[in-house]
Design a protein around this motif. Structure first.
Motif, PDB file in Angstrom:
ATOM      1  N   VAL A  66       0.814  -1.212   0.000  1.00 48.13           N
ATOM      2  CA  VAL A  66       0.000   0.000   0.000  1.00 48.13           C
ATOM      3  C   VAL A  66       0.845   1.259   0.000  1.00 48.13           C
ATOM      4  O   VAL A  66       0.578   2.203  -0.751  1.00 48.13           O
ATOM      5  CB  VAL A  66      -0.962   0.001   1.208  1.00 48.13           C
ATOM      6  CG1 VAL A  66      -1.772   1.297   1.245  1.00 48.13           C
ATOM      7  CG2 VAL A  66      -1.898  -1.197   1.142  1.00 48.13           C
ATOM      8  N   TYR A  67       1.907   1.269   0.817  1.00 50.49           N
ATOM      9  CA  TYR A  67       2.673   2.500   0.998  1.00 50.49           C
ATOM     10  C   TYR A  67       4.108   2.409   0.491  1.00 50.49           C
ATOM     11  O   TYR A  67       4.883   3.347   0.657  1.00 50.49           O
ATOM     12  CB  TYR A  67       2.702   2.882   2.489  1.00 50.49           C
ATOM     13  CG  TYR A  67       1.335   3.070   3.064  1.00 50.49           C
ATOM     14  CD1 TYR A  67       0.561   4.175   2.727  1.00 50.49           C
ATOM     15  CD2 TYR A  67       0.800   2.134   3.943  1.00 50.49           C
ATOM     16  CE1 TYR A  67      -0.712   4.343   3.255  1.00 50.49           C
ATOM     17  CE2 TYR A  67      -0.468   2.297   4.479  1.00 50.49           C
ATOM     18  CZ  TYR A  67      -1.216   3.400   4.126  1.00 50.49           C
ATOM     19  OH  TYR A  67      -2.469   3.567   4.636  1.00 50.49           O
ATOM     20  N   HIS A  80       5.553   5.256  -1.706  1.00 48.51           N
ATOM     21  CA  HIS A  80       5.585   6.503  -0.958  1.00 48.51           C
ATOM     22  C   HIS A  80       6.770   6.522   0.001  1.00 48.51           C
ATOM     23  O   HIS A  80       7.458   7.532   0.145  1.00 48.51           O
ATOM     24  CB  HIS A  80       4.280   6.689  -0.189  1.00 48.51           C
ATOM     25  CG  HIS A  80       4.316   7.812   0.799  1.00 48.51           C
ATOM     26  ND1 HIS A  80       4.393   9.127   0.410  1.00 48.51           N
ATOM     27  CD2 HIS A  80       4.321   7.824   2.161  1.00 48.51           C
ATOM     28  CE1 HIS A  80       4.423   9.905   1.485  1.00 48.51           C
ATOM     29  NE2 HIS A  80       4.380   9.132   2.554  1.00 48.51           N
ATOM     30  N   ILE A 119       1.482   8.353  -3.175  1.00 55.08           N
ATOM     31  CA  ILE A 119       2.168   7.101  -3.472  1.00 55.08           C
ATOM     32  C   ILE A 119       3.069   7.254  -4.683  1.00 55.08           C
ATOM     33  O   ILE A 119       4.180   6.720  -4.730  1.00 55.08           O
ATOM     34  CB  ILE A 119       1.141   5.978  -3.732  1.00 55.08           C
ATOM     35  CG1 ILE A 119       0.089   5.937  -2.615  1.00 55.08           C
ATOM     36  CG2 ILE A 119       1.840   4.637  -3.878  1.00 55.08           C
ATOM     37  CD1 ILE A 119       0.632   5.642  -1.253  1.00 55.08           C
ATOM     38  N   GLU A 157      -2.917   0.258  -9.759  1.00 51.30           N
ATOM     39  CA  GLU A 157      -2.849   1.068  -8.545  1.00 51.30           C
ATOM     40  C   GLU A 157      -3.701   0.516  -7.403  1.00 51.30           C
ATOM     41  O   GLU A 157      -3.665   1.046  -6.294  1.00 51.30           O
ATOM     42  CB  GLU A 157      -3.306   2.506  -8.857  1.00 51.30           C
ATOM     43  CG  GLU A 157      -2.610   3.164 -10.022  1.00 51.30           C
ATOM     44  CD  GLU A 157      -1.117   3.324  -9.801  1.00 51.30           C
ATOM     45  OE1 GLU A 157      -0.651   3.168  -8.658  1.00 51.30           O
ATOM     46  OE2 GLU A 157      -0.416   3.607 -10.776  1.00 51.30           O
ATOM     47  N   HIS A 174      -2.589  -0.008  -3.749  1.00 46.53           N
ATOM     48  CA  HIS A 174      -2.419   1.115  -2.830  1.00 46.53           C
ATOM     49  C   HIS A 174      -3.716   1.484  -2.118  1.00 46.53           C
ATOM     50  O   HIS A 174      -3.741   2.450  -1.355  1.00 46.53           O
ATOM     51  CB  HIS A 174      -1.887   2.338  -3.587  1.00 46.53           C
ATOM     52  CG  HIS A 174      -0.607   2.077  -4.326  1.00 46.53           C
ATOM     53  ND1 HIS A 174       0.505   1.545  -3.715  1.00 46.53           N
ATOM     54  CD2 HIS A 174      -0.275   2.246  -5.632  1.00 46.53           C
ATOM     55  CE1 HIS A 174       1.476   1.415  -4.613  1.00 46.53           C
ATOM     56  NE2 HIS A 174       1.026   1.823  -5.775  1.00 46.53           N
TER      57      HIS A 174
END
Length: 369
Positions: free
Chosen positions: A29-30, A33, A151, A196, A199
């Motif tokens: 998910v991250y 980022h 992200i 995507e 995320h």
């Protein structure tokens, strides 16, 4: 019924699986980022954020297994508590989802077609209902479109330098139900591309739940789908299982051998591949001659299809699961002594399970580029 030691072991495995799936979820998910910001993913902030993935995902698996568990208790069939299998590979830099799934083991003899059917179908149906709720919530509570810039800062910054060569280029494949739910419930301006979805924790958890639901509902052997077919088609279930498994392998291995490969490579690859197919039918109940004939025919058919349509490719990731089904689990369903047939309500549920399989199955669930 169960000893305190058993409760402790199962509870510990469950907690560990929550932990490992939370760590794995944070990476999906991250991950980009974190790379872009230079922060560490192993912080309490990201850990608690990542529970938005792990809690619904493991929760759906838990409901699935409890469906089997309580139905077994109802039919007075002894079984274990759910075994959760934690698995996090982030410490070696490999992708994972934090678990290899969960199972319960039957400890008692199942002497009824109806009991097999009820126990088999209860898990997928229970898990599917919860997965449906998680996905509807995820699609109706999408963050603002600007969320993706956290992200992927390169989407907003033309001068962004990139993440380096170690970042995995990956997207999820489609299935009918996921697409329909997105079209019906999501704001089109906020709806993420399949590349995507990882995320978006609720969508990713729901997608994985659909993947495992479809996997369990394959109409093969002693999978949940095999139990369903055993109940619906008492005279033909073994044939259906064998045909479904052959079609599954036929699609999975399409492109493994092709006329475009150099002769030297084909001389090695073709016999190895035929041998692999032969091994996949190890627990089919067929004679050695029949297994060899099927392996040769299947390989020749795949070769001919690729010759005719070079762009047709299967999904090699399914081959390992095919190996587990055919070599480890087996393609034959245990027989029972009774001659009971399913009532109308159970038949309706059985066909509903088949429909759910069709809606949830992704021919290419995980696409690595």
């Amino acid at each position: 019924m169960y000893k305190p030691k058993e409760y402790a072991i199962h509870f510990l495995l469950f907690v560990l699986t929550i932990l490992t799936s939370t760590l794995a979820g944070g990476e999906w998910v991250y991950g980009k980022h974190v790379l872009a910001s230079g922060e560490s993913a192993l912080t309490w902030e990201y850990f608690f954020k990542s529970m938005a993935f792990s809690i619904p995902f493991i929760g759906i698996l838990l409901v699935h297994e409890l469906g089997h568990f309580f139905t077994s208790l109802y039919h007075k069939v002894r079984c274990t508590l759910p075994f959760f299998i934690p698995a996090w590979l982030g410490f070696i830099g490999a992708p994972s989802i934090g678990t290899f799934g969960a199972i319960i083991r039957m400890k008692g003899f199942v002497n009824s077609r109806i009991k097999f059917f009820d126990i088999g179908i209860a898990g997928p149906l229970a898990g599917f209902v919860v997965a449906l709720g998680v996905l509807i919530y995820g699609f109706t509570h999408l963050p603002p479109a600007e969320y993706i810039y956290q992200i992927h800062p390169e989407y907003a910054d033309p001068n962004f330098q990139g993440y380096g060569e170690d970042v995995l280029d990956f997207e999820l494949g489609g299935n009918l139900l996921f697409w329909v739910l997105g079209e019906v419930f999501a704001d089109p301006e906020r709806l993420p591309a399949m590349s995507e979805v990882i995320h978006y924790p609720f969508l990713f958890a729901g997608y994985l739940a659909l993947f495992f639901t479809a996997l369990n509902l394959l109409p093969i052997g002693q999978l949940d789908g095999g139990h369903v077919i055993f109940g619906l088609f008492p005279k033909w279930n073994q044939q259906i299982s064998l045909i479904a498994f052959t079609a599954f392998l036929g699609y999975a291995g399409l492109g493994m051998i092709s006329p475009d490969q150099p002769v030297e490579e084909s001389m090695i690859r073709i016999p190895l591949y035929v041998g692999f197919l032969y091994i996949c039918y190890a627990k089919s109940g067929l004679t050695s001659q029949s297994k060899l004939a099927i392996a040769l025919t299947l390989a020749a058919s795949q070769y001919a299809l690729v010759f005719w349509q070079p762009n047709w490719q299967g999904y090699e990731g399914w081959l390992f699961f095919g190996f587990l089904l055919g070599r480890v689990m087996g393609l034959k369903h245990p027989e029972v002594g009774d001659t009971c047939t399913l009532d109308t309500k159970r038949k309706v549920l059985g066909w509903l399970a088949i429909l759910i399989f069709v809606l949830c199955f992704s021919p290419q669930p995980f696409i690595f580029k």
